[in-house]
Design a protein around this motif. Structure first.
Motif, PDB file in Angstrom:
ATOM      1  N   PRO A  41       0.801  -1.214   0.000  1.00 33.38           N
ATOM      2  CA  PRO A  41       0.000   0.000   0.000  1.00 33.38           C
ATOM      3  C   PRO A  41       0.838   1.270   0.000  1.00 33.38           C
ATOM      4  CG  PRO A  41      -0.281  -1.258   2.053  1.00 33.38           C
ATOM      5  CD  PRO A  41       0.539  -2.095   1.137  1.00 33.38           C
ATOM      6  N   GLY A  43       2.314   4.455   1.157  1.00 35.67           N
ATOM      7  CA  GLY A  43       2.626   4.949   2.504  1.00 35.67           C
ATOM      8  C   GLY A  43       3.183   3.877   3.430  1.00 35.67           C
ATOM      9  N   LYS A  46       7.551   1.558   1.065  1.00 37.40           N
ATOM     10  CA  LYS A  46       8.271   0.855  -0.010  1.00 37.40           C
ATOM     11  C   LYS A  46       9.498   1.635  -0.445  1.00 37.40           C
ATOM     12  CE  LYS A  46       4.750   0.904  -2.785  1.00 37.40           C
ATOM     13  NZ  LYS A  46       3.772   1.580  -1.923  1.00 37.40           N
ATOM     14  N   THR A  48      11.130   4.005   1.104  1.00 42.36           N
ATOM     15  CA  THR A  48      12.110   4.090   2.194  1.00 42.36           C
ATOM     16  C   THR A  48      12.878   2.763   2.315  1.00 42.36           C
ATOM     17  OG1 THR A  48      10.467   5.466   3.320  1.00 42.36           O
ATOM     18  CG2 THR A  48      12.336   4.712   4.639  1.00 42.36           C
ATOM     19  N   GLU A 130       9.336  -1.188  -8.074  1.00 50.28           N
ATOM     20  CA  GLU A 130       8.411  -0.851  -6.986  1.00 50.28           C
ATOM     21  C   GLU A 130       7.119  -0.425  -7.667  1.00 50.28           C
ATOM     22  OE1 GLU A 130      10.132   2.278  -4.515  1.00 50.28           O
ATOM     23  OE2 GLU A 130       8.039   2.822  -4.167  1.00 50.28           O
ATOM     24  N   GLU A 158      -1.429   2.616  11.594  1.00 46.87           N
ATOM     25  CA  GLU A 158      -0.063   3.069  11.365  1.00 46.87           C
ATOM     26  C   GLU A 158       0.117   3.497   9.897  1.00 46.87           C
ATOM     27  OE1 GLU A 158       2.464   3.928  13.095  1.00 46.87           O
ATOM     28  OE2 GLU A 158       4.114   3.850  11.633  1.00 46.87           O
ATOM     29  N   ARG A 162       1.335   7.138   8.689  1.00 47.64           N
ATOM     30  CA  ARG A 162       2.502   7.388   7.826  1.00 47.64           C
ATOM     31  C   ARG A 162       2.130   8.260   6.627  1.00 47.64           C
ATOM     32  NH1 ARG A 162       5.564   1.476   7.900  1.00 47.64           N
ATOM     33  NH2 ARG A 162       5.788   1.448  10.149  1.00 47.64           N
ATOM     34  N   ARG A 166       3.647  11.968   5.949  1.00 51.25           N
ATOM     35  CA  ARG A 166       4.392  12.292   4.732  1.00 51.25           C
ATOM     36  C   ARG A 166       3.948  13.624   4.134  1.00 51.25           C
ATOM     37  NH1 ARG A 166       4.564   7.828   0.034  1.00 51.25           N
ATOM     38  NH2 ARG A 166       2.548   8.760  -0.504  1.00 51.25           N
TER      39      ARG A 166
HETATM   40  P1  ADP Z   1       5.625   4.304  -0.031  1.00 52.11           P
HETATM   41  O1  ADP Z   1       6.825   4.379  -0.958  1.00 52.11           O
HETATM   42  O2  ADP Z   1       5.231   2.895   0.267  1.00 52.11           O
HETATM   43  O3  ADP Z   1       4.461   5.115  -0.498  1.00 52.11           O
HETATM   44  P2  ADP Z   1       7.279   5.900   1.790  1.00 52.11           P
HETATM   45  O4  ADP Z   1       8.596   5.210   1.660  1.00 52.11           O
HETATM   46  O5  ADP Z   1       7.099   7.214   1.100  1.00 52.11           O
HETATM   47  O6  ADP Z   1       6.077   4.907   1.392  1.00 52.11           O
HETATM   48  O7  ADP Z   1       6.990   6.058   3.369  1.00 52.11           O
HETATM   49  C1  ADP Z   1       5.817   6.714   3.857  1.00 52.11           C
HETATM   50  C2  ADP Z   1       6.150   7.420   5.175  1.00 52.11           C
HETATM   51  O8  ADP Z   1       6.379   6.442   6.193  1.00 52.11           O
HETATM   52  C3  ADP Z   1       7.420   8.276   5.089  1.00 52.11           C
HETATM   53  O9  ADP Z   1       7.200   9.467   5.832  1.00 52.11           O
HETATM   54  C4  ADP Z   1       8.487   7.396   5.742  1.00 52.11           C
HETATM   55  O10 ADP Z   1       9.490   8.182   6.346  1.00 52.11           O
HETATM   56  C5  ADP Z   1       7.672   6.630   6.789  1.00 52.11           C
HETATM   57  N1  ADP Z   1       8.215   5.279   7.103  1.00 52.11           N
HETATM   58  C6  ADP Z   1       8.706   4.366   6.241  1.00 52.11           C
HETATM   59  N2  ADP Z   1       9.075   3.221   6.893  1.00 52.11           N
HETATM   60  C7  ADP Z   1       8.808   3.432   8.198  1.00 52.11           C
HETATM   61  C8  ADP Z   1       8.950   2.636   9.402  1.00 52.11           C
HETATM   62  N3  ADP Z   1       9.461   1.395   9.367  1.00 52.11           N
HETATM   63  N4  ADP Z   1       8.554   3.178  10.574  1.00 52.11           N
HETATM   64  C9  ADP Z   1       8.027   4.434  10.615  1.00 52.11           C
HETATM   65  N5  ADP Z   1       7.865   5.233   9.544  1.00 52.11           N
HETATM   66  C10 ADP Z   1       8.235   4.755   8.348  1.00 52.11           C
END
Ligand code: ADP
Ligand code: 5GP
Length: 224
Positions: A41, A43, A46, A48, A130, A158, A162, A166
């Motif tokens: 999903p 947020g 992925k 990160t 991704e 959670e 997140r 963001r």
């Molecule tokens: P996606 O690529 O899946 O959409 P992101 O990598 O942009 O998600 O991460 C979404 C938010 O969650 C960012 O603000 C990131 O810093 C935070 N985040 C990522 N992994 C974790 C984690 N393990 N614990 C807490 N926050 C996290």
């Protein structure tokens, strides 16, 4: 007397390798590049996690997707995405330049450029995509030997936290992304592995372990 079965490496069971070429084949020097597909999903973390994985495994090649969405603050063309117009995206689809593409819940288009992925795999490099579930379904049809990993949030609360933290989407867009997250869970069985991104370091270690183990699969070292 029956002859012993021939093994894929050209070695006979119980025999010693007759040549260094046969040995190198089983030792994996001719392994093809491996595709690692990561979904989950919006947020969940992925981006990160893949960044963290790339720090640990700098040899991994990351595919850069094409999208019709606007860059977020700090995002650069050719680094985070190739930002393109609807017309440019349509042209890429018409020219068969994308391995897969899909329209996300935001109405915008995302796709994976074909040439980069194919060149890297041919060169024996492992490539990370991704992409969303709709994209992963298309890729799996053509590349069933890839490794498919689904990233899960520890809880839906959670995940929502997140997305809010963001600060890249408005409330309505967050609501849409959360509803897609629930729908996408129906496709979990398409994937080979699931990793909960609770603690970032632990989740990255699990991803790294998956890539390392998959590289060791006997089937990936057969002559081709
Ligand atoms: P996606 O690529 O899946 O959409 P992101 O990598 O942009 O998600 O991460 C979404 C938010 O969650 C960012 O603000 C990131 O810093 C935070 N985040 C990522 N992994 C974790 C984690 N393990 N614990 C807490 N926050 C996290
Ligand atoms: P975002 O707008 O948050 O960057 O991405 C939205 C969604 O698009 C995420 O679920 C992300 O995984 C997905 N996505 C990013 N690139 C691609 C792609 O090339 N193909 C597909 N199918 N989905 C993608």
């Amino acid at each position: 007397m029956n002859t012993p079965p021939q093994t894929p490496s050209g070695l006979r069971r119980g025999s010693r390798p007759k040549s260094s070429a046969a040995f190198e084949r089983v030792a994996g020097k001719t392994r093809k590049g491996m595709l690692v597909v990561i979904s989950g999903p919006s947020g969940v973390g992925k981006g990160t996690l893949v960044k963290e994985l790339s720090k640990r495994m700098p040899e991994l090649r990351q595919s850069i997707s094409v999208t019709t969405r606007e860059p977020r603050p700090g995002e650069e063309d050719g680094v985070h995405y190739f930002f393109r117009t609807d017309e440019q995206f349509e042209q890429m689809v018409a020219n068969d330049e994308l391995i897969e593409w899909s329209q996300f819940v935001n109405g915008l288009f995302y796709g994976t450029p074909r040439s980069f992925v194919e060149e890297q795999l041919r060169a024996g490099n492992d490539v990370v995509l991704e992409i969303d579930v709709k994209g992963a379904i298309q890729v799996k049809e053509r590349m069933p030997n890839g490794v498919y990993v689904f990233i899960l949030p520890p809880t839906m609360e959670e995940l929502e936290a997140r997305l809010r933290k963001r600060q890249t989407e408005a409330a309505e867009a967050i609501r849409q992304r959360l509803s897609v997250a629930v729908d996408e869970l129906n496709f979990l069985l398409l994937y080979d592995f699931q990793v909960v991104n609770d603690d970032l370091d632990k989740a990255a270690r699990k991803l790294e372990a998956i890539v390392i183990a998959e590289r060791c699969r006997v089937g990936r070292h057969l002559p081709h």
